[in-house]
Structure formats: structure tokens, C-alpha cells
Design a protein around this motif. Structure first.
Motif, PDB file in Angstrom:
ATOM      1  N   CYS A 300      18.079  61.554  32.461  1.00  0.00           N
ATOM      2  CA  CYS A 300      17.042  60.623  31.995  1.00  0.00           C
ATOM      3  C   CYS A 300      17.601  59.369  31.309  1.00  0.00           C
ATOM      4  N   LEU A 301      18.867  59.380  30.930  1.00  0.00           N
ATOM      5  CA  LEU A 301      19.402  58.193  30.242  1.00  0.00           C
ATOM      6  C   LEU A 301      20.274  57.330  31.147  1.00  0.00           C
ATOM      7  N   THR A 302      20.462  57.750  32.389  1.00  0.00           N
ATOM      8  CA  THR A 302      21.430  57.016  33.218  1.00  0.00           C
ATOM      9  C   THR A 302      20.850  55.719  33.787  1.00  0.00           C
ATOM     10  N   ARG A 303      19.539  55.667  33.960  1.00  0.00           N
ATOM     11  CA  ARG A 303      18.923  54.468  34.551  1.00  0.00           C
ATOM     12  C   ARG A 303      18.836  53.347  33.512  1.00  0.00           C
ATOM     13  N   PRO A 304      19.372  52.134  33.840  1.00  0.00           N
ATOM     14  CA  PRO A 304      19.231  51.020  32.897  1.00  0.00           C
ATOM     15  C   PRO A 304      17.760  50.775  32.548  1.00  0.00           C
ATOM     16  N   TYR A 305      17.520  50.411  31.330  1.00  0.00           N
ATOM     17  CA  TYR A 305      16.173  50.130  30.801  1.00  0.00           C
ATOM     18  C   TYR A 305      15.271  51.377  30.783  1.00  0.00           C
ATOM     19  N   ALA A 306      15.899  52.584  30.814  1.00  0.00           N
ATOM     20  CA  ALA A 306      15.093  53.814  30.776  1.00  0.00           C
ATOM     21  C   ALA A 306      14.368  53.952  29.427  1.00  0.00           C
ATOM     22  N   LEU A 307      14.906  53.352  28.374  1.00  0.00           N
ATOM     23  CA  LEU A 307      14.242  53.443  27.062  1.00  0.00           C
ATOM     24  C   LEU A 307      13.559  52.128  26.729  1.00  0.00           C
ATOM     25  N   GLY A 308      12.302  52.205  26.345  1.00  0.00           N
ATOM     26  CA  GLY A 308      11.579  51.002  25.915  1.00  0.00           C
ATOM     27  C   GLY A 308      11.889  50.705  24.451  1.00  0.00           C
ATOM     28  N   SER A 309      11.511  49.503  24.007  1.00  0.00           N
ATOM     29  CA  SER A 309      11.861  49.116  22.638  1.00  0.00           C
ATOM     30  C   SER A 309      11.084  49.936  21.603  1.00  0.00           C
ATOM     31  N   GLU A 310       9.969  50.572  22.018  1.00  0.00           N
ATOM     32  CA  GLU A 310       9.192  51.352  21.045  1.00  0.00           C
ATOM     33  C   GLU A 310       9.987  52.532  20.502  1.00  0.00           C
ATOM     34  N   ILE A 311      11.073  52.898  21.208  1.00  0.00           N
ATOM     35  CA  ILE A 311      11.907  54.008  20.733  1.00  0.00           C
ATOM     36  C   ILE A 311      12.479  53.679  19.340  1.00  0.00           C
ATOM     37  N   LEU A 312      12.763  52.393  19.106  1.00  0.00           N
ATOM     38  CA  LEU A 312      13.342  52.025  17.807  1.00  0.00           C
ATOM     39  C   LEU A 312      12.311  52.176  16.699  1.00  0.00           C
ATOM     40  N   GLY A 313      11.068  51.756  16.986  1.00  0.00           N
ATOM     41  CA  GLY A 313      10.001  51.914  15.997  1.00  0.00           C
ATOM     42  C   GLY A 313       9.764  53.380  15.708  1.00  0.00           C
ATOM     43  N   TRP A 314       9.811  54.152  16.763  1.00  0.00           N
ATOM     44  CA  TRP A 314       9.555  55.589  16.641  1.00  0.00           C
ATOM     45  C   TRP A 314      10.667  56.257  15.825  1.00  0.00           C
ATOM     46  N   LEU A 315      11.915  55.896  16.116  1.00  0.00           N
ATOM     47  CA  LEU A 315      13.027  56.492  15.360  1.00  0.00           C
ATOM     48  C   LEU A 315      12.923  56.123  13.879  1.00  0.00           C
ATOM     49  N   GLN A 316      12.571  54.852  13.626  1.00  0.00           N
ATOM     50  CA  GLN A 316      12.519  54.414  12.238  1.00  0.00           C
ATOM     51  C   GLN A 316      11.367  55.011  11.464  1.00  0.00           C
ATOM     52  N   SER A 317      10.280  55.347  12.192  1.00  0.00           N
ATOM     53  CA  SER A 317       9.118  55.882  11.484  1.00  0.00           C
ATOM     54  C   SER A 317       9.446  57.249  10.883  1.00  0.00           C
ATOM     55  N   GLY A 318      10.474  57.916  11.438  1.00  0.00           N
ATOM     56  CA  GLY A 318      10.876  59.217  10.902  1.00  0.00           C
ATOM     57  C   GLY A 318       9.873  60.311  11.213  1.00  0.00           C
ATOM     58  N   GLN A 319       8.919  60.016  12.100  1.00  0.00           N
ATOM     59  CA  GLN A 319       7.922  61.034  12.427  1.00  0.00           C
ATOM     60  C   GLN A 319       7.865  61.245  13.925  1.00  0.00           C
ATOM     61  N   PRO A 320       8.799  61.997  14.490  1.00  0.00           N
ATOM     62  CA  PRO A 320       8.774  62.216  15.935  1.00  0.00           C
ATOM     63  C   PRO A 320       7.385  62.640  16.395  1.00  0.00           C
ATOM     64  N   GLY A 321       6.949  62.042  17.509  1.00  0.00           N
ATOM     65  CA  GLY A 321       5.629  62.403  18.032  1.00  0.00           C
ATOM     66  C   GLY A 321       4.581  61.369  17.691  1.00  0.00           C
ATOM     67  N   LEU A 322       4.887  60.501  16.728  1.00  0.00           N
ATOM     68  CA  LEU A 322       3.895  59.498  16.336  1.00  0.00           C
ATOM     69  C   LEU A 322       3.795  58.408  17.405  1.00  0.00           C
ATOM     70  N   ASN A 323       2.569  58.006  17.718  1.00  0.00           N
ATOM     71  CA  ASN A 323       2.358  56.969  18.716  1.00  0.00           C
ATOM     72  C   ASN A 323       2.462  55.602  18.055  1.00  0.00           C
ATOM     73  N   ILE A 324       3.598  54.935  18.194  1.00  0.00           N
ATOM     74  CA  ILE A 324       3.794  53.674  17.482  1.00  0.00           C
ATOM     75  C   ILE A 324       3.122  52.517  18.208  1.00  0.00           C
ATOM     76  N   VAL A 325       3.376  52.422  19.515  1.00  0.00           N
ATOM     77  CA  VAL A 325       2.796  51.334  20.281  1.00  0.00           C
ATOM     78  C   VAL A 325       1.634  51.910  21.086  1.00  0.00           C
ATOM     79  N   PRO A 326       0.443  51.303  20.998  1.00  0.00           N
ATOM     80  CA  PRO A 326      -0.682  51.869  21.735  1.00  0.00           C
ATOM     81  C   PRO A 326      -0.314  52.085  23.205  1.00  0.00           C
ATOM     82  N   GLY A 327      -0.650  53.235  23.741  1.00  0.00           N
ATOM     83  CA  GLY A 327      -0.377  53.503  25.151  1.00  0.00           C
ATOM     84  C   GLY A 327       1.011  54.049  25.430  1.00  0.00           C
ATOM     85  N   HIS A 328       1.890  54.090  24.439  1.00  0.00           N
ATOM     86  CA  HIS A 328       3.231  54.616  24.664  1.00  0.00           C
ATOM     87  C   HIS A 328       3.441  55.819  23.759  1.00  0.00           C
TER      88      HIS A 328
END
Ligand code: BGC
Length: 434
Positions: A300-328
Motif C-alpha cells: 500500500c505504500l509503494t505507489r507514489p502519492y498513495a498518502l493524501g495530505s490529511e494523513i499529517l492532520g490525522w497523525l497530529q490530532s493524536g486520535q487515530p480514526g478521527l475524520n479530519i478532512v470531510p469525506g476522508h
């Protein structure tokens, strides 16, 4: 190497010292001066042929927002005194998530791309026929007039063929004619930063700059030495995402060398939504290759751009599972990682976001140096990273406060700026130029 040491080392590679950030501020302003004098620079000063809005623009307009990820057509009523109403709106991604179509690749020709835009215009026009149209086009283009511009190049990994150097006016009006919409008047073609500036200045008289941080990044500002035909200060597009006088690390170099346009859009590749997730993916792969964090069972990590930028917001929120960006829902991503891995990645993602905020803040300060004579300066901002990345706006504001003694610029969030700005641009164009 233990994981803590690795995190510290990577974090340090994403940090830029105060002194270097001040140098970036100075070099950014130097480049504004160079480009205004016609000297080569990584920035440009592309005139929009428009001045700030008055707030009194009125009428009904079709607004087309040709963004980095979506195409949106709206019917906007401008009611004057800074008020507006969106009466209808449709939006489609340029690339269907279910992969039934993709207009972003070189397999798409110019006519196919613009036919797609014109078919959406047709849908809105059929419901509410309005004759004047404004187009917000979020790519580098050289304006010849307020309603004509030539595509300089694509950014944000877009690559439709046979389009570079062509007139956007001609490509779009030809597609509108193919839809039977030849009577529509394409009154203005503007960059999305200019749209953001116009939408904000429609409501607030102190706007001096407009900046986007969404899929891509860029800033425009009000330059008094360049004048419109009414002898008003011109809004000038800097194509700030291409600013190259910035220190890059190993991950930036990797990202750049695998991108469609190596050597271009360096600042954009460090701050915008198209690339922040990719930087994180490159860090993750490096940590996995060095045996510091565990590898996923699949690829799942081998494809370029496989991770969207919302991953950073999600990591920083410290609450795995939280929906940071609507629809993601990034809660499903990275399920194989341990809590320790998460805290390590959280430290790194904070460093990536903090670098992005400081870089953009330094360029805003450079623009403030350029428009020093204006009171209560306000910078209009729009785009998913500004709107949704947790802590981004407050980090920019606090950096600006820490670096400027008085008269800090205010940031003004301008959601929907591309549509409102396209309508304001169309409204402010006098009919006699046609
Ligand atoms: C484009 C700019 C645009 C910015 C924000 C960049 O990739 O070159 O023209 O304003 O993205 O959408």
C-alpha cells in the motif's frame, strides 16, 4: 539506530533556522524586485489586468473554477456591498475515484479537457441561463488581457497534451461553442490567487494579497508600480509555488526527482496538499527500509502519492480514526503501526507542517515588506491546507507575530473564493473592451 534518534534526525532535516527563514524573506522580496524589472527569477510577476474589488460589483454570473483536483461551475449572484448568493453549483473531480475517467493525464487532449468543462457549464446554464462567465484557472498562464491568457505549463502533476502555449480563451470558447453555448461571454480568466484576492476585497477594503494552499500553492499581491487601464494598482500573480531559494533535504530531493517537473515548483512541493502526504510516504518508506518501523503486509505504500495530505492532520490530532478532512477517513490507513511508531511519525509530521507554515509565513512577510505603505494589511487565504490542516493558520499567524514589530497582517479565510472571485472579475470588466 534507535527509533527516537531516527525521529530526531528526520525532524531536524525538516527544520529551518530563524536566520535562514529571514534570509528566505529577503530573497523572496529580492526576487519580486528582479521580476518586476524583467530580470530572470524563479518568481514571476504576471499581471492580472485587475485591481482590487470595490464591493459594489453586482449581477449574475456563471463562475467556472478549474482547480487542481475538481472542476466546479456555479451560478453566482453578486448583490453589492460585499454580499453574494450561490444559486446553483455542480462539481466533478478531474479524475474519477472509481476510475471511469481521468482528465489529468497525457492521454487527455486539450479539446477533451475543455469539453468536460463546457459540459458542466451547459448543465448549469440549462437550469439558469446567464450570459456572462468568469473562469478561475489555477495554473501558470500569461495574461494578454483580462479575458485572454496563454498556458505557460501545467503544475500539480497535470499533463493534458497539446495545450502548453495555447490560448485558454480559444480552447474554452471553442468547447463552449461545441455545446451550443457560443453566445456566452467569457469576460475574465483569472488565477485562483487573484480570485481569492477579489472575493476577499469584495468584502474587506484592506486586502493586499491572496494566497492559496490546496492541491498547489501560490500567492498574488497588489503592486502599485503596475497599473490597470483605470490607473489603479494591479493584482500580480507571483507563481510563488515555483520559488526555489529554499533549503531542501533528502526527502524533498527524492520527491522532486520522481515528480513530473523536476526542478520546478520547489516551494509548492514543500507546502501544498499534493505533496505533504508524499513527503510523509517517503519518510515512512525510509524508516521501514532502515528497519526502524514495521512494514505493511501489502504494497500500500509503494505507489507514489498513495498518502493524501490529511494523513499529517490525522497523525497530529493524536486520535487515530478521527475524520479530519470531510469525506476522508484516514483512520483506515497505516493499521499495522504500533503506538510507538505513531508517536514517532507524529513528531515528524509536526515538523513537516511547521516547516510549511514557516516558509509560507516568510513569503507573506516579504510581501508585507513590499506593500509597507498600506494600513491594516490583510492577506486573503483559501484552499484545503489552509482550511483543514490542524494548526496551520495559527502557526503562520504566530510566526508572523514573532517576526514583525507592528501592524501584523491579518489572515482572512475566504472559502469559495474561486467562484466568487470569478464572478467579481466578470462583473468588474467593462463591456466596451469587447
Ligand atoms: C499553480 C498556480 C496556482 C496554485 C494554487 C500552482 O500549482 O502554478 O497557478 O495558483 O497552484 O492552485
Amino acid at each position: 539506530m534507535n527509533s527516537l534518534k531516527a525521529a530526531e534526525e528526520i525532524k531536524a532535516s525538516f527544520s529551518i533556522s530563524r536566520m535562514d527563514l529571514r534570509k528566505i524573506r529577503v530573497r523572496f522580496q529580492d526576487q519580486i524586485h528582479s521580476t518586476l524589472m524583467g530580470k530572470p527569477a524563479s518568481l514571476k510577476s504576471l499581471p492580472s489586468f485587475l485591481s482590487p474589488a470595490t464591493g459594489q460589483e453586482r449581477g449574475e454570473f456563471l463562475a467556472v473554477d478549474f482547480g487542481g483536483s475538481n472542476l466546479r461551475v456555479s451560478l453566482v449572484s453578486l448583490l453589492g456591498e460585499g454580499r453574494h448568493m450561490i444559486r446553483k453549483e455542480i462539481s466533478r473531480p478531474l479524475k474519477d475515484p472509481a476510475l471511469t475517467y481521468d482528465y489529468t493525464t497525457a492521454a487527455t487532449s486539450g479539446p477533451e479537457l475543455f469539453n468536460f468543462a463546457a459540459s458542466l457549464v451547459y448543465e448549469v446554464y440549462a437550469a439558469l441561463p446567464v450570459q456572462s462567465l468568469g473562469l478561475t484557472f489555477s495554473y501558470p498562464m500569461e495574461q494578454k488581457n483580462v479575458n485572454n491568457a496563454y498556458l505557460l505549463r501545467w503544475t500539480k502533476e497535470m499533463k493534458p497534451r497539446d495545450t502548453i502555449g495555447k490560448s485558454i480563451y480559444e480552447m474554452f470558447t471553442a468547447a463552449l461553442a461545441r455545446q451550443g453555448l457560443e453566445k456566452l461571454m467569457l469576460k475574465a480568466i483569472i488565477n485562483d490567487t487573484v480570485a481569492c484576492f477579489l472575493a476577499a476585497s469584495y468584502q474587506c477594503p484592506h486586502v493586499v494579497a491572496g494566497s492559496i494552499c490546496g492541491t498547489g500553492h501560490n500567492t498574488c499581491y497588489r503592486e502599485r508600480s503596475l497599473r490597470t487601464s483605470d490607473n489603479l494598482p494591479m493584482i500580480v500573480n507571483l507563481e510563488a509555488g515555483n520559488f526555489s531559494d529554499v533549503p531542501v533535504n533528502y526527502y524533498d530531493q527524492q520527491l522532486d526527482s520522481h515528480s513530473d517537473d523536476p526542478g520546478q515548483q520547489q516551494l509548492e512541493k514543500m507546502v501544498s496538499g499534493k505533496y505533504l502526504g508524499e513527503l510523509m510516504r517517503l519518510v515512512l518508506l525510509d524508516l521501514i527500509n532502515r528497519g526502524i518501523i514495521s512494514a505493511p503486509a501489502d504494497d500500500c505504500l509503494t505507489r507514489p502519492y498513495a498518502l493524501g495530505s490529511e494523513i499529517l492532520g490525522w497523525l497530529q490530532s493524536g486520535q487515530p480514526g478521527l475524520n479530519i478532512v470531510p469525506g476522508h477517513n484516514s483512520g483506515q490507513l497505516l493499521p499495522w503501526l504500533s503506538q510507538l511508531d505513531y508517536s514517532l511519525l507524529r513528531t515528524i509530521s509536526t515538523a513537516i507542517v511547521s516547516r510549511a507554515s514557516q516558509l509560507m509565513a516568510s513569503t507573506f512577510l516579504a510581501i508585507m515588506d513590499q506593500v509597507r505603505y498600506l494600513l491594516n494589511p490583510t492577506i486573503a487565504v483559501d484552499g484545503s491546507v489552509f482550511l483543514y490542516m490542524p494548526g496551520m493558520i495559527s502557526a503562520i499567524e504566530s510566526f508572523i507575530r514573532s517576526e514583525s514589530a507592528a501592524d501584523h497582517p491579518q489572515l482572512f479565510m475566504t472559502a469559495n473564493g474561486s467562484s466568487i472571485g470569478a464572478a467579481v472579475a466578470a462583473a468588474s470588466v467593462r463591456n466596451e473592451i469587447f
